[in-house]
Design a protein around this motif. Structure first.
Motif, PDB file in Angstrom:
ATOM      1  N   ASN A   7      38.252  29.847  44.551  1.00 11.29           N
ATOM      2  CA  ASN A   7      38.168  30.651  43.334  1.00 11.29           C
ATOM      3  C   ASN A   7      37.498  31.991  43.608  1.00 11.29           C
ATOM      4  O   ASN A   7      37.878  33.024  43.051  1.00 11.29           O
ATOM      5  N   TYR A   8      36.484  31.966  44.478  1.00 11.49           N
ATOM      6  CA  TYR A   8      35.805  33.217  44.849  1.00 11.49           C
ATOM      7  C   TYR A   8      36.765  34.165  45.560  1.00 11.49           C
ATOM      8  O   TYR A   8      36.857  35.348  45.223  1.00 11.49           O
ATOM      9  N   LEU A   9      37.499  33.634  46.556  1.00 11.06           N
ATOM     10  CA  LEU A   9      38.434  34.470  47.309  1.00 11.06           C
ATOM     11  C   LEU A   9      39.526  35.035  46.406  1.00 11.06           C
ATOM     12  O   LEU A   9      39.922  36.198  46.536  1.00 11.06           O
ATOM     13  N   THR A  10      40.005  34.192  45.505  1.00  7.21           N
ATOM     14  CA  THR A  10      41.034  34.651  44.564  1.00  7.21           C
ATOM     15  C   THR A  10      40.478  35.707  43.628  1.00  7.21           C
ATOM     16  O   THR A  10      41.149  36.700  43.316  1.00  7.21           O
ATOM     17  N   GLY A  11      39.234  35.517  43.210  1.00  8.35           N
ATOM     18  CA  GLY A  11      38.628  36.423  42.240  1.00  8.35           C
ATOM     19  C   GLY A  11      38.366  37.822  42.769  1.00  8.35           C
ATOM     20  O   GLY A  11      38.314  38.776  41.984  1.00  8.35           O
ATOM     21  N   ILE A  12      38.192  37.961  44.090  1.00  4.89           N
ATOM     22  CA  ILE A  12      37.914  39.292  44.636  1.00  4.89           C
ATOM     23  C   ILE A  12      39.158  40.006  45.147  1.00  4.89           C
ATOM     24  O   ILE A  12      39.067  41.119  45.657  1.00  4.89           O
ATOM     25  N   LEU A  13      40.320  39.362  45.006  1.00  6.95           N
ATOM     26  CA  LEU A  13      41.550  40.034  45.395  1.00  6.95           C
ATOM     27  C   LEU A  13      41.776  41.247  44.495  1.00  6.95           C
ATOM     28  O   LEU A  13      41.480  41.204  43.299  1.00  6.95           O
ATOM     29  N   PRO A  14      42.316  42.331  45.032  1.00  9.97           N
ATOM     30  CA  PRO A  14      42.565  43.517  44.204  1.00  9.97           C
ATOM     31  C   PRO A  14      43.629  43.242  43.150  1.00  9.97           C
ATOM     32  O   PRO A  14      44.410  42.289  43.263  1.00  9.97           O
ATOM     33  N   GLU A  15      43.648  44.073  42.145  1.00  8.55           N
ATOM     34  CA  GLU A  15      44.647  43.931  41.076  1.00  8.55           C
ATOM     35  C   GLU A  15      46.045  44.025  41.688  1.00  8.55           C
ATOM     36  O   GLU A  15      46.318  44.883  42.523  1.00  8.55           O
TER      37      GLU A  15
END
Length: 222
Positions: A7-15
């Protein structure tokens, strides 16, 4: 992968672009399994780094991963195989909507048959992505790997399958045979004489298998 880390890795992906979000929403609404965002981002990065001229994908679904890979390397040509007719039609629609039908060729049929046909046609690939029936991974690899150029990679998704592969004691009965086949597949990858493999706990588990050059194989054997 630990859900909190994923979830952390997904959350910091750019728009991301609107078409990517649209395809993800379509897949979720139709209950079509596609690669999760963190795993897909990793595959896309590999494609950017390697710039493969020709890509073979086993398991098109709605065309999501093929379109993501082609977007990452605009000069790449992709051949992708999908058995399910409805998903094949969805993939064609999505690919045409983005004007990528000249760069992505979708083949409808059983991959076990179509891989033999591609081999008979003398096709060669610089990257192969396996993301179809998990119980057939080893057979897909056997049929596809001879078409892979040296110094190229095969990517296999779902090789940790919900963590069950690492903890086979708690596998629900309906998954036991498939998990055993994936465990055997992973063992085969790690011990294959022509490949060097790393398995990463990204998404549902991603294996990256590098096909060595002939001189590397001889050195390894020597």
């Amino acid at each position: 992968m630990n859900e909190e880390i994923n979830n952390y890795l997904t959350g910091i992906l750019p728009e991301q672009e609107d078409w990517i979000t649209r395809l993800e929403t379509e897949a979720k609404a139709d209950h079509v399994p596609i690669m999760d965002r963190a795993g897909m981002n990793f595959v896309v990065q590999l494609v950017r780094l390697t710039r493969p001229e020709n890509i073979l994908e086993i398991g098109t679904a709605i065309g999501y991963s093929a379109l993501r890979m082609q977007d990452a390397s605009s000069d790449s040509f992709i051949v992708t195989i999908e058995k399910d007719e409805q998903r094949y039609m969805q993939a064609i629609k999505n690919i045409e909507a983005l004007g990528k039908q000249q760069q992505i060729n979708v083949i409808q049929g059983d991959a076990l048959d179509k891989l033999v046909e591609l081999a008979d046609q003398g096709k060669r690939f610089d990257l192969i992505f396996i993301d179809a029936a998990k119980g057939q991974y080893e057979r897909f690899f056997e049929l596809a790997s001879p078409m892979l150029n040296p110094n190229s990679v095969i990517i296999s998704d779902n090789v940790l399958f919900r963590g069950y592969v690492a903890n086979p004691v708690d596998v629900p009965k309906r998954y036991q045979k498939m998990v055993e086949k994936i465990r055997n597949y992973n063992k085969m990858l790690m011990n294959h004489p022509d490949f060097k493999t790393s398995i990463l706990p990204i998404g549902d588990g991603v294996a990256v298998s590098y096909k060595m050059k002939e001189e590397e194989v001889l050195l390894r054997e020597g």
